[in-house]
Design a protein around this motif. Structure first.
Motif, PDB file in Angstrom:
ATOM      1  N   THR A 154       0.258   9.382   7.381  1.00 32.76           N
ATOM      2  CA  THR A 154       1.714   9.267   7.323  1.00 32.76           C
ATOM      3  C   THR A 154       2.251   9.567   5.929  1.00 32.76           C
ATOM      4  O   THR A 154       3.293  10.218   5.771  1.00 32.76           O
ATOM      5  CB  THR A 154       2.154   7.851   7.756  1.00 32.76           C
ATOM      6  OG1 THR A 154       1.708   7.616   9.100  1.00 32.76           O
ATOM      7  CG2 THR A 154       3.668   7.700   7.698  1.00 32.76           C
ATOM      8  N   THR A 208       5.810   1.918  14.679  1.00 31.30           N
ATOM      9  CA  THR A 208       6.392   1.545  15.977  1.00 31.30           C
ATOM     10  C   THR A 208       6.606   2.754  16.878  1.00 31.30           C
ATOM     11  O   THR A 208       6.670   2.610  18.096  1.00 31.30           O
ATOM     12  CB  THR A 208       7.721   0.805  15.775  1.00 31.30           C
ATOM     13  OG1 THR A 208       8.610   1.600  14.980  1.00 31.30           O
ATOM     14  CG2 THR A 208       7.496  -0.528  15.097  1.00 31.30           C
ATOM     15  N   ARG A 209       6.700   3.931  16.295  1.00 27.81           N
ATOM     16  CA  ARG A 209       6.877   5.128  17.110  1.00 27.81           C
ATOM     17  C   ARG A 209       5.548   5.712  17.583  1.00 27.81           C
ATOM     18  O   ARG A 209       5.413   6.137  18.739  1.00 27.81           O
ATOM     19  CB  ARG A 209       7.652   6.193  16.311  1.00 27.81           C
ATOM     20  CG  ARG A 209       8.007   7.450  17.128  1.00 27.81           C
ATOM     21  CD  ARG A 209       8.659   8.523  16.262  1.00 27.81           C
ATOM     22  NE  ARG A 209       7.758   8.989  15.218  1.00 27.81           N
ATOM     23  CZ  ARG A 209       7.964   8.812  13.918  1.00 27.81           C
ATOM     24  NH1 ARG A 209       9.040   8.153  13.505  1.00 27.81           N
ATOM     25  NH2 ARG A 209       7.096   9.265  13.025  1.00 27.81           N
ATOM     26  N   ASP A 210       4.552   5.752  16.689  1.00 26.30           N
ATOM     27  CA  ASP A 210       3.319   6.478  16.984  1.00 26.30           C
ATOM     28  C   ASP A 210       2.076   5.594  17.087  1.00 26.30           C
ATOM     29  O   ASP A 210       1.285   5.740  18.011  1.00 26.30           O
ATOM     30  CB  ASP A 210       3.081   7.551  15.911  1.00 26.30           C
ATOM     31  CG  ASP A 210       4.198   8.569  15.852  1.00 26.30           C
ATOM     32  OD1 ASP A 210       4.743   8.906  16.922  1.00 26.30           O
ATOM     33  OD2 ASP A 210       4.548   9.020  14.749  1.00 26.30           O
ATOM     34  N   GLN A 251      13.749  -2.147  -2.324  1.00 25.81           N
ATOM     35  CA  GLN A 251      14.878  -1.880  -1.442  1.00 25.81           C
ATOM     36  C   GLN A 251      16.197  -2.280  -2.094  1.00 25.81           C
ATOM     37  O   GLN A 251      17.209  -1.592  -1.951  1.00 25.81           O
ATOM     38  CB  GLN A 251      14.707  -2.620  -0.112  1.00 25.81           C
ATOM     39  CG  GLN A 251      13.829  -1.911   0.894  1.00 25.81           C
ATOM     40  CD  GLN A 251      14.469  -0.666   1.456  1.00 25.81           C
ATOM     41  OE1 GLN A 251      14.795   0.280   0.749  1.00 25.81           O
ATOM     42  NE2 GLN A 251      14.669  -0.647   2.772  1.00 25.81           N
ATOM     43  N   VAL A 282       7.277   1.438   9.004  1.00 27.98           N
ATOM     44  CA  VAL A 282       7.586   0.733  10.252  1.00 27.98           C
ATOM     45  C   VAL A 282       8.040   1.721  11.313  1.00 27.98           C
ATOM     46  O   VAL A 282       7.685   1.597  12.491  1.00 27.98           O
ATOM     47  CB  VAL A 282       8.644  -0.358  10.007  1.00 27.98           C
ATOM     48  CG1 VAL A 282       9.115  -0.953  11.336  1.00 27.98           C
ATOM     49  CG2 VAL A 282       8.077  -1.461   9.120  1.00 27.98           C
ATOM     50  N   ASP A 283       8.811   2.729  10.913  1.00 27.04           N
ATOM     51  CA  ASP A 283       9.220   3.764  11.866  1.00 27.04           C
ATOM     52  C   ASP A 283       7.996   4.457  12.457  1.00 27.04           C
ATOM     53  O   ASP A 283       7.889   4.629  13.680  1.00 27.04           O
ATOM     54  CB  ASP A 283      10.124   4.774  11.163  1.00 27.04           C
ATOM     55  CG  ASP A 283      10.532   5.914  12.086  1.00 27.04           C
ATOM     56  OD1 ASP A 283      11.224   5.654  13.090  1.00 27.04           O
ATOM     57  OD2 ASP A 283      10.141   7.073  11.818  1.00 27.04           O
ATOM     58  N   ALA A 284       7.060   4.851  11.600  1.00 22.08           N
ATOM     59  CA  ALA A 284       5.861   5.549  12.087  1.00 22.08           C
ATOM     60  C   ALA A 284       4.967   4.634  12.919  1.00 22.08           C
ATOM     61  O   ALA A 284       4.437   5.042  13.961  1.00 22.08           O
ATOM     62  CB  ALA A 284       5.076   6.107  10.900  1.00 22.08           C
ATOM     63  N   THR A 325      15.975  11.192   2.298  1.00 13.82           N
ATOM     64  CA  THR A 325      17.222  11.421   3.030  1.00 13.82           C
ATOM     65  C   THR A 325      18.429  11.347   2.101  1.00 13.82           C
ATOM     66  O   THR A 325      19.349  12.184   2.191  1.00 13.82           O
ATOM     67  CB  THR A 325      17.378  10.386   4.160  1.00 13.82           C
ATOM     68  OG1 THR A 325      16.274  10.502   5.055  1.00 13.82           O
ATOM     69  CG2 THR A 325      18.676  10.612   4.925  1.00 13.82           C
ATOM     70  N   PRO A 341      10.741   1.079   5.584  1.00 11.15           N
ATOM     71  CA  PRO A 341      11.417   1.898   6.595  1.00 11.15           C
ATOM     72  C   PRO A 341      10.585   3.082   7.085  1.00 11.15           C
ATOM     73  O   PRO A 341      10.539   3.366   8.283  1.00 11.15           O
ATOM     74  CB  PRO A 341      12.681   2.374   5.856  1.00 11.15           C
ATOM     75  CG  PRO A 341      12.942   1.311   4.846  1.00 11.15           C
ATOM     76  CD  PRO A 341      11.578   0.860   4.390  1.00 11.15           C
ATOM     77  N   ILE A 342       9.922   3.784   6.161  1.00  7.77           N
ATOM     78  CA  ILE A 342       9.098   4.933   6.549  1.00  7.77           C
ATOM     79  C   ILE A 342       7.947   4.495   7.443  1.00  7.77           C
ATOM     80  O   ILE A 342       7.689   5.079   8.509  1.00  7.77           O
ATOM     81  CB  ILE A 342       8.511   5.632   5.308  1.00  7.77           C
ATOM     82  CG1 ILE A 342       9.604   6.155   4.401  1.00  7.77           C
ATOM     83  CG2 ILE A 342       7.566   6.765   5.717  1.00  7.77           C
ATOM     84  CD1 ILE A 342       9.074   6.663   3.072  1.00  7.77           C
TER      85      ILE A 342
END
Length: 298
Positions: free
Chosen positions: A290, A113-115, A223, A109-111, A245, A106-107
């Motif tokens: 990251t 696909t975002r950056d 997970q 893939v977020d980074a 979180t 999650p950490i």
């Protein structure tokens, strides 16, 4: 067939396989479908074998064609990679096939696909999320991220850092079973254990001591451990980076924080030798940046 014609035929063949048709391959090459088809036909005559089964609606590989593609495609990719080694970040291109561990998925893939995709739009990502240790060469991965010790291999590794591992449980579990106040209490508690091979991982403390635990759930997925901990099954040892979180919102609580666990080394691996393609180097740098906020400081 001279060398240039042979090279043209090889390129046309590989593009047709990967694009799925002569017309699609022609669009990629800025050529015409008939030119691509003729290049492949010349290659077939030179090899003395049929590479494709052709019909008006489909194009499929013969058994010989499939075997030939498996040998030729990596060689052509290696030529592209050799050119890329000499380029800068802006010239990085091509498909990057990545294996990531589930708990960090999650950490990262977020980074990515975002950056990462915004920074390097010519790099096409193919991401596999698995805790299984993939075989880079046999399975065709460009790079893998591993959490934990890496056995001696012929691959090139790059250390990304050491990530803190912590014990966590849900408020519901602690209300029901109580919070361990000693190592003995911890050993007697219900645990969600990570399976490494066929063996459940013990709890290893930063001072080198360890305890075996009683498992109420054993799994080879980080997970799955996180989800089970959230559902109040028991105590899990998880990377702090993966539950930031949940800790901040109170959905998970850290157990015995004054008894730190041994950190987890994280590294990337590739099989390109000393000169990996630029896209692999960019990925390694990006992952290091990251995860840097989550890593232990020396």
């Amino acid at each position: 067939m001279n060398g240039l014609e042979h090279a043209t035929g090889l390129l046309a063949f590989v593009r047709a396989v990967e694009a799925g048709s002569f017309s699609a391959a022609a669009r990629l090459a800025g050529s015409s479908p008939s030119a691509v088809s003729k290049s492949v036909e010349r290659l077939e005559r030179q090899l003395g074998m049929k590479l494709f089964l052709r019909s008006t609606r489909s194009l499929s590989l013969t058994a010989d064609g499939a075997a030939y593609y498996e040998r030729i495609a990596p060689l052509l990719q290696a030529l592209d990679d050799a050119d890329e080694v000499l380029g800068d970040a802006g010239s990085a291109r091509g498909r990057l096939r990545i294996s990531l561990p589930g708990i960090l998925g999650p950490i990262l893939v977020d980074a990515l696909t975002r950056d990462f995709i915004s920074l390097y739009p010519k790099i096409a990502l193919e991401i596999s999320i698995t805790d299984r240790h993939v075989d880079l060469v046999r399975e065709g991965y460009d790079v893998a991220l591993r959490a934990g010790e890496v056995a001696a291999v012929d691959w090139i590794t790059r250390s990304i850092g050491n990530l803190p591992l912590i014990l966590v449980a849900s408020p519901a579990y602690l209300a029901r079973a109580g919070s361990p106040a000693s190592i003995e209490d911890l050993a007697d508690a219900a645990h969600i254990r990570y399976l490494l091979g066929a063996r459940a991982s013990p709890i290893v403390f930063a001072d080198g001591s360890r305890i075996e635990t009683r498992g109420v759930l054993d799994t080879d997925s980080g997970q799955a451990m996180r989800i089970a901990a959230l559902n109040g099954i028991g105590i899990a040892q998880l990377l702090r980076a993966a539950v930031v979180t949940e800790l901040e919102t109170g959905r998970l609580v850290e157990i015995m924080p004054t008894n730190p666990l041994a950190p987890v080394p994280v590294q990337t691996l590739h099989a390109f030798g000393r000169f990996p393609p630029h896209r692999v180097r960019l990925f390694n740098d990006f992952i290091a940046a990251t995860l840097a906020p989550h890593a232990l400081k020396h």
